[in-house]
Each structure stands twice: as C-alpha cells, then as structure tokens.
Design a protein around this motif. Structure first.
Motif, PDB file in Angstrom:
ATOM      1  N   MET A 426       0.818  -1.210   0.000  1.00  0.00           N
ATOM      2  CA  MET A 426       0.000   0.000   0.000  1.00  0.00           C
ATOM      3  C   MET A 426       0.862   1.275   0.000  1.00  0.00           C
ATOM      4  N   GLY A 427       0.586   2.157  -0.947  1.00  0.00           N
ATOM      5  CA  GLY A 427       1.334   3.401  -1.088  1.00  0.00           C
ATOM      6  C   GLY A 427       2.548   3.283  -1.975  1.00  0.00           C
ATOM      7  N   GLU A 428       2.977   2.070  -2.287  1.00  0.00           N
ATOM      8  CA  GLU A 428       4.156   1.894  -3.137  1.00  0.00           C
ATOM      9  C   GLU A 428       3.925   2.465  -4.519  1.00  0.00           C
ATOM     10  N   GLU A 429       2.659   2.496  -4.940  1.00  0.00           N
ATOM     11  CA  GLU A 429       2.362   2.986  -6.288  1.00  0.00           C
ATOM     12  C   GLU A 429       2.730   4.456  -6.460  1.00  0.00           C
ATOM     13  N   TRP A 430       2.798   5.219  -5.371  1.00  0.00           N
ATOM     14  CA  TRP A 430       3.268   6.603  -5.489  1.00  0.00           C
ATOM     15  C   TRP A 430       4.615   6.820  -4.780  1.00  0.00           C
ATOM     16  N   GLY A 431       5.270   5.751  -4.404  1.00  0.00           N
ATOM     17  CA  GLY A 431       6.580   5.877  -3.772  1.00  0.00           C
ATOM     18  C   GLY A 431       6.502   6.388  -2.351  1.00  0.00           C
ATOM     19  N   SER A 432       5.466   5.990  -1.622  1.00  0.00           N
ATOM     20  CA  SER A 432       5.311   6.447  -0.237  1.00  0.00           C
ATOM     21  C   SER A 432       6.534   6.079   0.597  1.00  0.00           C
ATOM     22  N   LYS A 433       6.921   7.005   1.464  1.00  0.00           N
ATOM     23  CA  LYS A 433       7.998   6.739   2.422  1.00  0.00           C
ATOM     24  C   LYS A 433       7.465   6.494   3.829  1.00  0.00           C
ATOM     25  N   THR A 434       6.143   6.384   3.965  1.00  0.00           N
ATOM     26  CA  THR A 434       5.557   6.066   5.259  1.00  0.00           C
ATOM     27  C   THR A 434       6.090   4.723   5.740  1.00  0.00           C
ATOM     28  N   PRO A 435       6.695   4.660   6.920  1.00  0.00           N
ATOM     29  CA  PRO A 435       7.242   3.381   7.386  1.00  0.00           C
ATOM     30  C   PRO A 435       6.119   2.420   7.754  1.00  0.00           C
ATOM     31  N   PHE A 436       6.470   1.161   7.903  1.00  0.00           N
ATOM     32  CA  PHE A 436       5.508   0.164   8.385  1.00  0.00           C
ATOM     33  C   PHE A 436       6.207  -0.698   9.424  1.00  0.00           C
ATOM     34  N   PRO A 437       6.468  -0.124  10.603  1.00  0.00           N
ATOM     35  CA  PRO A 437       7.133  -0.894  11.661  1.00  0.00           C
ATOM     36  C   PRO A 437       6.183  -1.917  12.277  1.00  0.00           C
ATOM     37  N   PHE A 438       6.754  -2.904  12.928  1.00  0.00           N
ATOM     38  CA  PHE A 438       5.937  -3.878  13.647  1.00  0.00           C
ATOM     39  C   PHE A 438       5.242  -3.181  14.809  1.00  0.00           C
ATOM     40  N   SER A 480       2.555   5.988  13.178  1.00  0.00           N
ATOM     41  CA  SER A 480       3.557   6.329  12.169  1.00  0.00           C
ATOM     42  C   SER A 480       3.378   5.529  10.895  1.00  0.00           C
ATOM     43  N   ALA A 481       2.659   4.396  10.976  1.00  0.00           N
ATOM     44  CA  ALA A 481       2.474   3.517   9.823  1.00  0.00           C
ATOM     45  C   ALA A 481       1.263   3.888   8.973  1.00  0.00           C
ATOM     46  N   VAL A 482       0.455   4.824   9.427  1.00  0.00           N
ATOM     47  CA  VAL A 482      -0.765   5.180   8.704  1.00  0.00           C
ATOM     48  C   VAL A 482      -0.396   5.961   7.442  1.00  0.00           C
ATOM     49  N   LEU A 483      -0.905   5.513   6.300  1.00  0.00           N
ATOM     50  CA  LEU A 483      -0.591   6.147   5.027  1.00  0.00           C
ATOM     51  C   LEU A 483      -0.994   7.614   5.011  1.00  0.00           C
ATOM     52  N   ASP A 484      -0.139   8.436   4.431  1.00  0.00           N
ATOM     53  CA  ASP A 484      -0.431   9.847   4.220  1.00  0.00           C
ATOM     54  C   ASP A 484      -0.896  10.022   2.780  1.00  0.00           C
ATOM     55  N   TRP A 485      -2.208  10.042   2.581  1.00  0.00           N
ATOM     56  CA  TRP A 485      -2.745  10.120   1.224  1.00  0.00           C
ATOM     57  C   TRP A 485      -2.497  11.482   0.587  1.00  0.00           C
ATOM     58  N   ASP A 486      -2.299  12.531   1.393  1.00  0.00           N
ATOM     59  CA  ASP A 486      -1.994  13.847   0.830  1.00  0.00           C
ATOM     60  C   ASP A 486      -0.616  13.870   0.174  1.00  0.00           C
ATOM     61  N   GLU A 487       0.236  12.937   0.550  1.00  0.00           N
ATOM     62  CA  GLU A 487       1.574  12.847  -0.028  1.00  0.00           C
ATOM     63  C   GLU A 487       1.517  12.697  -1.551  1.00  0.00           C
ATOM     64  N   ARG A 488       0.431  12.120  -2.045  1.00  0.00           N
ATOM     65  CA  ARG A 488       0.301  11.891  -3.500  1.00  0.00           C
ATOM     66  C   ARG A 488       0.341  13.179  -4.304  1.00  0.00           C
ATOM     67  N   ARG A 489      -0.010  14.300  -3.672  1.00  0.00           N
ATOM     68  CA  ARG A 489      -0.111  15.568  -4.408  1.00  0.00           C
ATOM     69  C   ARG A 489       1.248  16.175  -4.725  1.00  0.00           C
ATOM     70  N   GLN A 490       2.299  15.680  -4.100  1.00  0.00           N
ATOM     71  CA  GLN A 490       3.623  16.232  -4.321  1.00  0.00           C
ATOM     72  C   GLN A 490       4.159  15.799  -5.684  1.00  0.00           C
ATOM     73  N   ALA A 491       5.167  16.522  -6.176  1.00  0.00           N
ATOM     74  CA  ALA A 491       5.659  16.300  -7.536  1.00  0.00           C
ATOM     75  C   ALA A 491       6.238  14.901  -7.723  1.00  0.00           C
ATOM     76  N   PRO A 493       5.811  12.005  -5.942  1.00  0.00           N
ATOM     77  CA  PRO A 493       4.775  10.959  -5.943  1.00  0.00           C
ATOM     78  C   PRO A 493       3.887  10.985  -7.197  1.00  0.00           C
ATOM     79  N   GLN A 494       3.578  12.167  -7.701  1.00  0.00           N
ATOM     80  CA  GLN A 494       2.791  12.240  -8.927  1.00  0.00           C
ATOM     81  C   GLN A 494       3.528  11.583 -10.093  1.00  0.00           C
ATOM     82  N   LYS A 495       4.838  11.847 -10.165  1.00  0.00           N
ATOM     83  CA  LYS A 495       5.652  11.255 -11.235  1.00  0.00           C
ATOM     84  C   LYS A 495       5.684   9.736 -11.106  1.00  0.00           C
ATOM     85  N   ARG A 496       5.872   9.230  -9.879  1.00  0.00           N
ATOM     86  CA  ARG A 496       5.907   7.790  -9.683  1.00  0.00           C
ATOM     87  C   ARG A 496       4.557   7.149  -9.991  1.00  0.00           C
TER      88      ARG A 496
END
Length: 585
Positions: A426-438, A480-491, A493-496
């Motif tokens: 989840m989020g990889e499609e826009w190159g999310s850097k949101t961590p997913f710790p245990f 900290s693991a919750v996806l930031d969907w607003d991140e997609r609006r940045q340049a 993530p849009q390119k990715r």
C-alpha cells in the motif's frame, strides 16, 4: 457442501450452539441465564435455545470455572475476552450479486493493512480509496489477517478467534460492504489467513480441547495438530467461511512451511479441494496462494481451475531478496544467500521462478526448494516490498528510503510487465515513504516479552540507532504507519504514480490477455549489469526484456532483437543506465 460444524447456527426457532470440548465435564451457554449443554460421545456439546436471534451475545462456561468466547465466534464486539455475538450472514443485501471474480491472469495485487490504510482505520474508510486503486490499474486488494486479536492494533498474525473479523476495524457488515463495493468496481478482494499457530493472548482452546495442539513448536507458539479431525475441520471450515460468507475472492495462507503435520501436505490439499467445491458450486473464480519458505513447486498450478488440491501461486521471496541485495547491498540474515550474484539470481527467477530449487541455503542450513521452471510464470507473485520485508526491519523503513530512485523505477518497469503476478504494498504505487514498523497492543508480561524479544533479535540495530528503533507497543509506532494520502499531491509521488499507471495500462492491454498458457524462456545477466529475458506467451508471441541495471551505458548486440517495443525506446545497440525496454513480437 457440508454444513458448518463450528459456531452458532440460526434455526427457525432460535439458535443451536455447539462446542467441541473433549476435556470439559460440563458446559453452559451463558446468555441472560445459563443453559446447560448436552454432551455427545464424540466430545461435542450442543444446546438448542429458542428465541435467541442475531445480535445475541453469549459465552461458554467451562466446568463452572471459566467463561470463554466461542472459538468459532462470528464477531467479538468487545475484543477477544468479551462475549461472542450471533451473526446472521444470510441477511446481508449484496449489491454485486452477479460477481463471479476475475481470472488469475488479470491479477495485479496491492497488499494493505486495514488499520493503517487510512487515518480512519476501518473497513468503511477503505472504500474511499477503492477508485484510486482501480485508476492505478490494480485489480486485487489483499488484506492482512483480520482474525480477532487482543488489543486495538496488530499486524493480524496474532489472531486467536479465526472466524471473527476484528472489531477494531468495524462490524461484519462493514467488511461485507467493503468487499461489495470493491466488486462493484471490478476489484477482487483476498485475505491473508494464518493456520500455523494461534496468537499468544485470548486463546482458551488448550483448556477444553488440548488435543488441538502437539508437543512441537512453531516460531510463534505451540503447533496445531491437524491429525485431529476436528482441528482439521476447524481450519477448512474457516477458509470456506471467509470465501462463502464474506465472498472473498481468494486466500493467502501464511507461512505454510511452519504447519507441523506429520506425513506431508494433506491439510493444504484438502483445504484447496474444499475451496474448489465451493468455486464449482457457485461458478466463481477462487484463488488460493501461499507463503512457503520451502519453495515447493509441486503444490502449485495456476491453471487448476477450480482448485482441486493445488494452489495458484506462491509469494516469491527469492525475487524480492535478489533485487534488495542488488539495489542496497544488504547482506544480513536471508539476504546473505543472494549477495554473491544478485543480478544472476534475478535472471534465474525470471527464467524459472524460484532462485533456490533444491540448492543449499546457508541461511536455512540445508537444501531448499524444488525445480520450478516447468510451471507457468503466473505461479509466482513477485514484489519489491511487503509487510514482512518492510516491517521486519528494525525501523520499518521502505525501499524508497534506502535505494536510489532510478533503480526503483527500473525494478518497477521489470516487475510490472513481467509475466509473473505483480504485487505492491500500500502506497508503493506513489513511492510512499511512510514506514511500516511492527506494532501490537499487548499488556503486562506479554508486552515486556515482546520488547525483550525484539531487543534480542535486533541487538545490532539498537546499538546503532538506539531510541530511534520504534517500540512496537507504543501507540505512536502504529500511528507512524498510517498512510499519508496527501503525499500523493507532491511532484515526486505524482511522477511515480504516473509511471506505475502507465506500466499497468500496458500490462492490462498487452500482457494479461496473453498470460494463459505462457511459459518461461531464457534469461541471462552479464557482469556489467545487462539483464535479458524472454517468455513464450499463450498466443505464441515472444515477450522480451532488455534492462541495464547499472550506472554505466552498455553496448550489447541483444538490443537489436526482433519485436515491437511496448515499453522504452529503441536502443540501437546501446543501453543507457537504469533503462528498461520490453518488446513483443
């Protein structure tokens, strides 16, 4: 289909309660008042109670000593220690009533954790982003395990009540609504299930049905004894429960190499056959896939439809590990098995599926795997990250945080157009850097044991990063693991996102229609970083790949091969750094 043995059954007059408790001397159903259950010779206790309808809450009292939830509870509104609730699955009004699923070759999977997928953390808030998945080109949403676990947050692999979707995310009808809405959009929904162990908190089976377990142990607790017919039925009925009552399109069985079953793989065979009966009876596509560290190619067959004992595909850890080593140079743990020649390992995976097909694994201290080149490429699910490969790192950091952009984009261009089934996290499609710790939500001694275990496992990380290593028990670690969907609006993530959408559009048009009957071809890798591969597609065409996975331009005659480019530019004998070209002809 056989009637379900476990869990409550609504009748025309009320509800029939059943519990297999061979070690108990007396069982009462606790409603507003106790109701004694009748014991049969086989260890089953039953009670037919008039007037009990959906919504009723109950527990079982064992030998006048302890009150426990139903092990096959359909819902636990107050977590694993509270009462179970009777659910009428037949009452849900499905809107996508004619949905029969999609063929396996259509699959492009995204793996998601319900609680971390959106800030709302619920089944219903996931619906808000289903259109995004469809527009990206994703066709299957795979949910991490939902079986009820102790506490309010967990990856899901500590489930103790296998039939109850965890109340932290909503009610059963909310989960059904999510699946229904996905189906209305043409999205398959799959579920990760865990049949190798029960979680450490809230499991009472050992008190009244100790023969469910053996003296053996898995990495996570006592092993389950599937030689016991009731335990075997408990797992198989659970799989059918998710597929029938919730209409999941498929299941991913977790770490089946840790299922302790003397005599072989009969549980996996019988579960597949039972799912196949359901698929045949309903006309549905049902897809069963595995995580299996043993790389058993002999139990995979993506063309067996409906399932008759085998499985569509396996998560291909080999593919991930080789790419990870190539892009990062990491060599700890299992990555050590791929550090000698990661590009050659990638080539082997592209040409025959697994890297380890019977060879000795230093990490596993023995031979691993079976020959897999005769299988279809669609018997393998390839990925560059998933919950394990991100979350089992001390910081839970994604590939985006440790690898170069051009390398990741080249890897995506290979993975998303290769014939194997691709999977994103989840989020990889826009190159999310949101961590997913245990993360988990245990209390007391168990919480302390988790902390101590992680400090022991990751001693080197605590020595290097100290307090930067997230505490799995703290709320902020989950947050900290919750996806930031607003991140997609940045340049960036849009390119990715555009890259991924463009690749998946080509896959949908050029690759997926040709996957039925596709076969592996040849692949090779050179010391200077050139990767070439080809596949024979189901329609007789040849799909060919040329990729330069290095920082230097490469000259190579293979760049002049036949076929029409479907991705990348004509190369004229020279391959730019980190470039990927696909041809079809």
């Amino acid at each position: 289909m056989k009637a379900r043995q476990f869990g409550p059954q609504l009748t025309k007059d009320g509800t029939r309660f059943r519990l297999w408790a061979p070690a108990a001397k007396r069982i009462d159903v606790m409603l507003q008042q106790p109701h004694a259950m009748t014991r049969g010779n086989d260890g089953w206790y039953t009670a037919d109670i008039a007037g009990v309808t959906a919504g009723a809450r109950y527990k079982f009292r064992i030998d006048d000593e302890i009150d426990v939830p139903d092990p096959a509870s359909d819902f636990q509104p107050d977590d694993v220690f509270g009462p179970s609730e009777v659910i009428d699955h037949a009452s849900f009004a499905w809107r996508a009533g004619d949905w029969r699923g999609r063929p396996w070759q259509d699959a492009v999977i995204v793996e998601a954790h319900v609680g971390a997928f959106t800030p709302g953390g619920s089944y219903r808030t996931m619906i808000e982003h289903l259109d995004h998945l469809v527009e990206t080109g994703i066709t299957a949403l795979e949910l991490l395990p939902l079986a009820d676990f102790a506490g309010s947050r967990n990856w899901g692999y500590d489930g103790v009540l296998w039939y109850a979707p965890d109340s932290a995310y909503g009610r059963p009808e909310d989960l059904k609504t999510l699946i229904d809405e996905a189906h209305l959009r043409g999205l398959m929904v799959m579920l990760d299930v865990v049949y190798n162990h029960f979680g450490p908190e809230g499991n009472y089976l050992g008190r009244y049905a100790p023969t469910f377990f053996t003296d053996a142990h898995t990495p996570w607790g006592s092993a389950i004894d599937y030689r016991v017919p009731e335990m075997r039925a408990f797992a198989i009925e659970n799989a059918l429960h998710w597929l029938r009552d919730y209409r999941f399109d498929g299941l991913r069985l977790d770490a089946v190499n840790s299922i302790v079953e003397p005599g072989g793989l009969s549980l996996l065979h019988d579960l597949s056959a039972a799912a196949g009966e359901l698929a045949k009876a309903t006309g549905r596509h049902i897809h069963l896939v595995l995580e299996n560290g043993d790389n058993r190619a002999s139990i995979l067959d993506p063309a067996q439809d409906p399932p008759q004992g085998k499985y569509r595909a396996q998560w291909n850890d080999d593919y991930h590990h080789a790419w990870r080593v190539l892009m990062t140079g990491e060599n700890q743990g299992y990555y050590g098995d791929y550090q000698r020649a990661p590009l050659q390992d990638i080539a082997r995976s592209l040409s025959s599926g697994f890297v380890y097909q019977g060879e000795m694994s230093a990490f596993r201290r023995g031979a691993r795997g079976e020959p897999s080149g005769a299988l279809s490429p669609t018997a393998f699910i390839n990925f560059l990250g998933n919950h394990d490969q991100i979350g089992n790192r001390p910081l839970g950091d994604r590939l985006e945080s440790v690898a170069r952009t051009e390398a990741i984009e080249a890897a995506l261009a290979v993975m998303l157009l290769a014939p194997a089934i691709p999977m994103l996290f989840m989020g990889e499609e826009w190159g999310s850097k949101t961590p997913f710790p245990f993360f988990c939500d245990f209390k007391g001694d168990l919480a302390n044991a988790v902390r101590q275990g992680r400090r022991s496992e990751y001693q080197w990380a605590y020595a290097e990063y100290g307090d930067e290593v997230p505490d799995a028990l703290e709320l902020w670690t989950f947050q900290s693991a919750v996806l930031d969907w607003d991140e997609r609006r940045q340049a960036a993530p849009q390119k990715r996102l555009k890259l991924v959408r463009d690749l998946l559009a080509i896959r949908r048009k050029q690759i997926a229609p040709r996957l039925a009957g596709a076969a592996f071809g040849a692949a090779s890798a050179t010391l200077d970083g050139l990767l070439t591969a080809d596949w024979r597609m189901g329609d007789g065409t040849t799909l060919a790949l040329v990729a330069n996975l290095s920082d230097r331009e490469i000259s190579h005659a293979a760049t002049t091969s036949n076929g029409t480019p479907i991705w990348g530019s004509e190369l004229n004998g020279r391959v730019p750094p980190w470039s990927v070209v696909w041809r079809l002809g």
